[in-house]
Design a protein around this motif. Structure first.
Motif, PDB file in Angstrom:
ATOM      1  N   ARG A  74       0.630  -0.983   0.454  1.00 49.74           N
ATOM      2  CA  ARG A  74       0.088  -0.472  -0.219  1.00 49.74           C
ATOM      3  C   ARG A  74       0.290   1.222  -0.106  1.00 49.74           C
ATOM      4  NH1 ARG A  74      -2.696   4.156   0.329  1.00 49.74           N
ATOM      5  NH2 ARG A  74      -4.179   4.483   1.065  1.00 49.74           N
ATOM      6  N   PHE A  75       0.418   1.962  -0.886  1.00 52.10           N
ATOM      7  CA  PHE A  75       1.074   3.078  -0.842  1.00 52.10           C
ATOM      8  C   PHE A  75       0.490   4.650  -0.538  1.00 52.10           C
ATOM      9  CE2 PHE A  75       3.394   0.029  -3.852  1.00 52.10           C
ATOM     10  CZ  PHE A  75       4.849   0.485  -3.047  1.00 52.10           C
ATOM     11  N   ASP A  76       1.426   5.732   0.145  1.00 51.98           N
ATOM     12  CA  ASP A  76       0.700   6.479   0.492  1.00 51.98           C
ATOM     13  C   ASP A  76       0.162   8.118  -0.672  1.00 51.98           C
ATOM     14  OD1 ASP A  76      -0.581   5.576   3.298  1.00 51.98           O
ATOM     15  OD2 ASP A  76       2.098   6.093   3.846  1.00 51.98           O
ATOM     16  N   ALA A  77       1.684   8.045  -1.550  1.00 51.54           N
ATOM     17  CA  ALA A  77       2.064   8.809  -2.715  1.00 51.54           C
ATOM     18  C   ALA A  77       2.747   7.877  -3.522  1.00 51.54           C
ATOM     19  CB  ALA A  77       3.398   9.633  -1.589  1.00 51.54           C
ATOM     20  N   VAL A  78       2.431   8.568  -4.553  1.00 47.14           N
ATOM     21  CA  VAL A  78       3.078   7.959  -6.325  1.00 47.14           C
ATOM     22  C   VAL A  78       2.989   9.011  -7.347  1.00 47.14           C
ATOM     23  CG1 VAL A  78       2.375   6.216  -7.883  1.00 47.14           C
ATOM     24  CG2 VAL A  78       1.692   5.803  -6.207  1.00 47.14           C
ATOM     25  N   PHE A  79       4.300   8.892  -7.447  1.00 48.22           N
ATOM     26  CA  PHE A  79       5.332  10.153  -8.865  1.00 48.22           C
ATOM     27  C   PHE A  79       5.054   8.754 -10.666  1.00 48.22           C
ATOM     28  CE2 PHE A  79       7.103  11.686  -4.352  1.00 48.22           C
ATOM     29  CZ  PHE A  79       7.528  13.081  -5.086  1.00 48.22           C
ATOM     30  N   LEU A  80       4.754  10.001 -11.522  1.00 44.30           N
ATOM     31  CA  LEU A  80       4.455   9.380 -12.141  1.00 44.30           C
ATOM     32  C   LEU A  80       4.789   9.964 -13.077  1.00 44.30           C
ATOM     33  CD1 LEU A  80       0.031   8.303 -12.933  1.00 44.30           C
ATOM     34  CD2 LEU A  80       1.764   7.184 -12.309  1.00 44.30           C
ATOM     35  N   GLN A  81       5.725   9.131 -14.008  1.00 42.10           N
ATOM     36  CA  GLN A  81       7.591   9.855 -14.777  1.00 42.10           C
ATOM     37  C   GLN A  81       6.742   9.729 -16.139  1.00 42.10           C
ATOM     38  OE1 GLN A  81      10.606   8.801 -15.938  1.00 42.10           O
ATOM     39  NE2 GLN A  81      10.586   9.780 -17.364  1.00 42.10           N
ATOM     40  N   GLU A  82       6.240  10.200 -17.626  1.00 42.62           N
ATOM     41  CA  GLU A  82       6.248  10.094 -18.770  1.00 42.62           C
ATOM     42  C   GLU A  82       7.689   9.687 -19.380  1.00 42.62           C
ATOM     43  OE1 GLU A  82       5.473   8.155 -21.230  1.00 42.62           O
ATOM     44  OE2 GLU A  82       3.145   9.423 -21.714  1.00 42.62           O
ATOM     45  N   PHE A  83       8.266   8.688 -21.141  1.00 48.76           N
ATOM     46  CA  PHE A  83       9.001   8.952 -21.224  1.00 48.76           C
ATOM     47  C   PHE A  83       9.433  10.841 -21.535  1.00 48.76           C
ATOM     48  CE2 PHE A  83      10.654   8.952 -26.187  1.00 48.76           C
ATOM     49  CZ  PHE A  83      11.860   8.423 -25.292  1.00 48.76           C
ATOM     50  N   SER A  84      10.252  10.575 -21.749  1.00 46.30           N
ATOM     51  CA  SER A  84      10.114  12.715 -21.943  1.00 46.30           C
ATOM     52  C   SER A  84       9.640  13.173 -23.062  1.00 46.30           C
ATOM     53  CB  SER A  84      11.999  12.784 -21.676  1.00 46.30           C
ATOM     54  OG  SER A  84      12.741  12.159 -23.509  1.00 46.30           O
ATOM     55  N   THR A 109      -6.761   1.225  -4.613  1.00 48.84           N
ATOM     56  CA  THR A 109      -6.304   0.560  -3.522  1.00 48.84           C
ATOM     57  C   THR A 109      -5.937   1.514  -2.232  1.00 48.84           C
ATOM     58  OG1 THR A 109      -3.989   2.400  -3.887  1.00 48.84           O
ATOM     59  CG2 THR A 109      -3.722   0.565  -5.166  1.00 48.84           C
ATOM     60  N   GLY A 110      -6.678   2.588  -2.575  1.00 52.19           N
ATOM     61  CA  GLY A 110      -7.503   3.563  -1.155  1.00 52.19           C
ATOM     62  C   GLY A 110      -6.794   4.762  -1.471  1.00 52.19           C
ATOM     63  N   GLU A 111      -6.994   6.404  -0.177  1.00 55.38           N
ATOM     64  CA  GLU A 111      -6.451   6.552  -0.612  1.00 55.38           C
ATOM     65  C   GLU A 111      -4.799   7.364  -1.194  1.00 55.38           C
ATOM     66  OE1 GLU A 111      -6.661  11.236   2.360  1.00 55.38           O
ATOM     67  OE2 GLU A 111      -7.469   9.487   3.112  1.00 55.38           O
ATOM     68  N   VAL A 112      -4.744   7.900  -1.706  1.00 56.25           N
ATOM     69  CA  VAL A 112      -2.791   8.048  -2.296  1.00 56.25           C
ATOM     70  C   VAL A 112      -3.698   9.889  -3.046  1.00 56.25           C
ATOM     71  CG1 VAL A 112      -4.076   6.858  -4.553  1.00 56.25           C
ATOM     72  CG2 VAL A 112      -1.453   7.415  -4.087  1.00 56.25           C
ATOM     73  N   ARG A 113      -2.145  10.091  -2.607  1.00 60.48           N
ATOM     74  CA  ARG A 113      -1.153  11.247  -3.539  1.00 60.48           C
ATOM     75  C   ARG A 113      -0.482  10.853  -4.963  1.00 60.48           C
ATOM     76  NH1 ARG A 113       0.907  15.369   1.713  1.00 60.48           N
ATOM     77  NH2 ARG A 113      -0.571  14.322   3.038  1.00 60.48           N
ATOM     78  N   ILE A 114      -1.077  12.022  -6.044  1.00 59.45           N
ATOM     79  CA  ILE A 114      -1.175  11.345  -7.186  1.00 59.45           C
ATOM     80  C   ILE A 114       0.273  12.582  -7.301  1.00 59.45           C
ATOM     81  CG2 ILE A 114      -0.787  10.333  -9.644  1.00 59.45           C
ATOM     82  CD1 ILE A 114      -3.069   8.417  -8.635  1.00 59.45           C
ATOM     83  N   LEU A 115       1.382  12.303  -7.730  1.00 54.62           N
ATOM     84  CA  LEU A 115       2.050  13.592  -8.294  1.00 54.62           C
ATOM     85  C   LEU A 115       2.847  13.090  -9.551  1.00 54.62           C
ATOM     86  CD1 LEU A 115       2.948  13.025  -4.619  1.00 54.62           C
ATOM     87  CD2 LEU A 115       3.950  15.382  -4.984  1.00 54.62           C
ATOM     88  N   LEU A 116       2.554  14.066 -10.208  1.00 56.20           N
ATOM     89  CA  LEU A 116       3.498  15.066 -12.095  1.00 56.20           C
ATOM     90  C   LEU A 116       4.234  14.598 -12.145  1.00 56.20           C
ATOM     91  CD1 LEU A 116       0.509  14.670 -14.535  1.00 56.20           C
ATOM     92  CD2 LEU A 116       0.939  12.945 -12.933  1.00 56.20           C
ATOM     93  N   TYR A 117       6.176  14.087 -12.275  1.00 55.60           N
ATOM     94  CA  TYR A 117       7.596  14.141 -12.212  1.00 55.60           C
ATOM     95  C   TYR A 117       7.349  15.065 -14.015  1.00 55.60           C
ATOM     96  CZ  TYR A 117      12.031  13.622 -12.860  1.00 55.60           C
ATOM     97  OH  TYR A 117      13.737  13.312 -12.690  1.00 55.60           O
ATOM     98  N   GLN A 118       6.925  16.486 -13.438  1.00 57.68           N
ATOM     99  CA  GLN A 118       6.945  16.978 -15.434  1.00 57.68           C
ATOM    100  C   GLN A 118       8.675  17.148 -15.615  1.00 57.68           C
ATOM    101  OE1 GLN A 118       6.992  21.448 -14.561  1.00 57.68           O
ATOM    102  NE2 GLN A 118       8.024  21.859 -16.178  1.00 57.68           N
ATOM    103  N   THR A 119       9.397  16.819 -16.354  1.00 53.19           N
ATOM    104  CA  THR A 119      10.612  16.318 -16.755  1.00 53.19           C
ATOM    105  C   THR A 119      10.903  17.724 -17.748  1.00 53.19           C
ATOM    106  OG1 THR A 119       9.570  15.173 -19.055  1.00 53.19           O
ATOM    107  CG2 THR A 119      10.365  13.928 -16.548  1.00 53.19           C
ATOM    108  N   TRP A 120      12.299  17.485 -18.404  1.00 51.01           N
ATOM    109  CA  TRP A 120      12.751  19.283 -18.774  1.00 51.01           C
ATOM    110  C   TRP A 120      12.602  19.020 -20.472  1.00 51.01           C
ATOM    111  CZ3 TRP A 120      14.096  16.016 -14.743  1.00 51.01           C
ATOM    112  CH2 TRP A 120      15.319  14.873 -15.053  1.00 51.01           C
TER     113      TRP A 120
END
Length: 244
Positions: A74-84, A109-120
């Motif tokens: 179980r994860f409280d937070a997840v970072f998603l990073q797309e192909f650049s 899966t339950g309450e989770v904070r989802i963060l998008l990893y904005q690349t450069w």
């Protein structure tokens, strides 16, 4: 541990590719967070060149690994990073649909904070930029616009790493954020990413961070913390020309 940290996320998952596993960013993020008194466990599912579309597909190698992990932990937070490059393309449908699919799966899966990893944007000169007719600035703004658009739709946070990269790269070009391939992050670049992730997830100021990994110049580290603070707390850099 400070009692103000008791409700902070304690299990964090990173999903992405080489921009995430270079310099072991998940571990770097974990060390940085622990230096500020946060207790957490960090896991990752990554593969070089992989897309979020692949991660979202249970039949894919990484998608199957992710599915198994979500069934066992179980994860409280997840970072998603797309192909650049993918979010910067004119057709953003594959990126947007992958984020939608992953957000739905994670929230089951339950309450989770989802963060998008904005690349450069990639560093000039670069074959990728030339092939698409982009500058570093244009690629940066295209990426930022796409990440902000789908984040707003899906109720995610954005970790504006690309925004911070652009600020440092333009103001302090002497700081080596990129490796020689003009794409991947140096250790200094990964540290900047970790600072943005930390501030975005915890709402804690990176200006108060005094941790930096061996190999990151202490004077440069101060500038990176300032850039991360500005990127996370400041307004979007996306201009009307690029806004979706």
């Amino acid at each position: 541990m400070d009692t103000t940290h008791l409700n902070a996320p304690r299990s964090v998952l990173f999903i992405g590719n080489s921009y995430t596993y270079c310099n072991d960013l998940p571990s770097l993020f974990g060390e940085l967070a622990r230096s500020r008194g946060y207790e957490l466990q960090v896991r990752s599912v990554t593969k070089g060149g992989h897309t979020l579309e692949g991660h979202a597909d249970p039949a894919d190698e990484c998608g199957a690994k992710l599915e198994a992990l979500l069934q066992s932990e179980r994860f409280d937070a997840v970072f998603l990073q797309e192909f650049s490059v993918r979010p910067a393309l004119d057709d953003k449908t594959p990126f947007f649909n992958a984020v939608r699919t992953l957000c739905a799966r994670l929230r089951r899966t339950g309450e989770v904070r989802i963060l998008l990893y904005q690349t450069w944007g990639r560093k000039e000169p670069c074959e990728t930029l030339d092939a698409h007719g982009w500058t570093n600035r244009e690629m940066t703004l295209r990426l930022a616009a796409a990440y902000e658009k789908i984040a707003a739709e899906q109720g995610c946070l954005v970790s504006p790493v690309g925004t911070a990269f652009y600020a440092v790269h333009t103001r302090h070009p002497e700081i080596a954020l990129y490796t020689e391939d003009c794409s991947h992050p140096s250790l200094t670049g990964s540290y900047l990413a970790a600072l943005c992730h930390f501030a975005s997830l915890y709402g804690d100021s990176p200006l108060d961070v005094d941790y930096a990994p061996a190999g990151v110049d202490s004077t440069e580290a101060v500038l990176l913390r300032q850039a991360a603070a500005e990127a996370v707390s400041g307004p979007s850099i996306v201009t009307d020309e690029y806004r979706l």
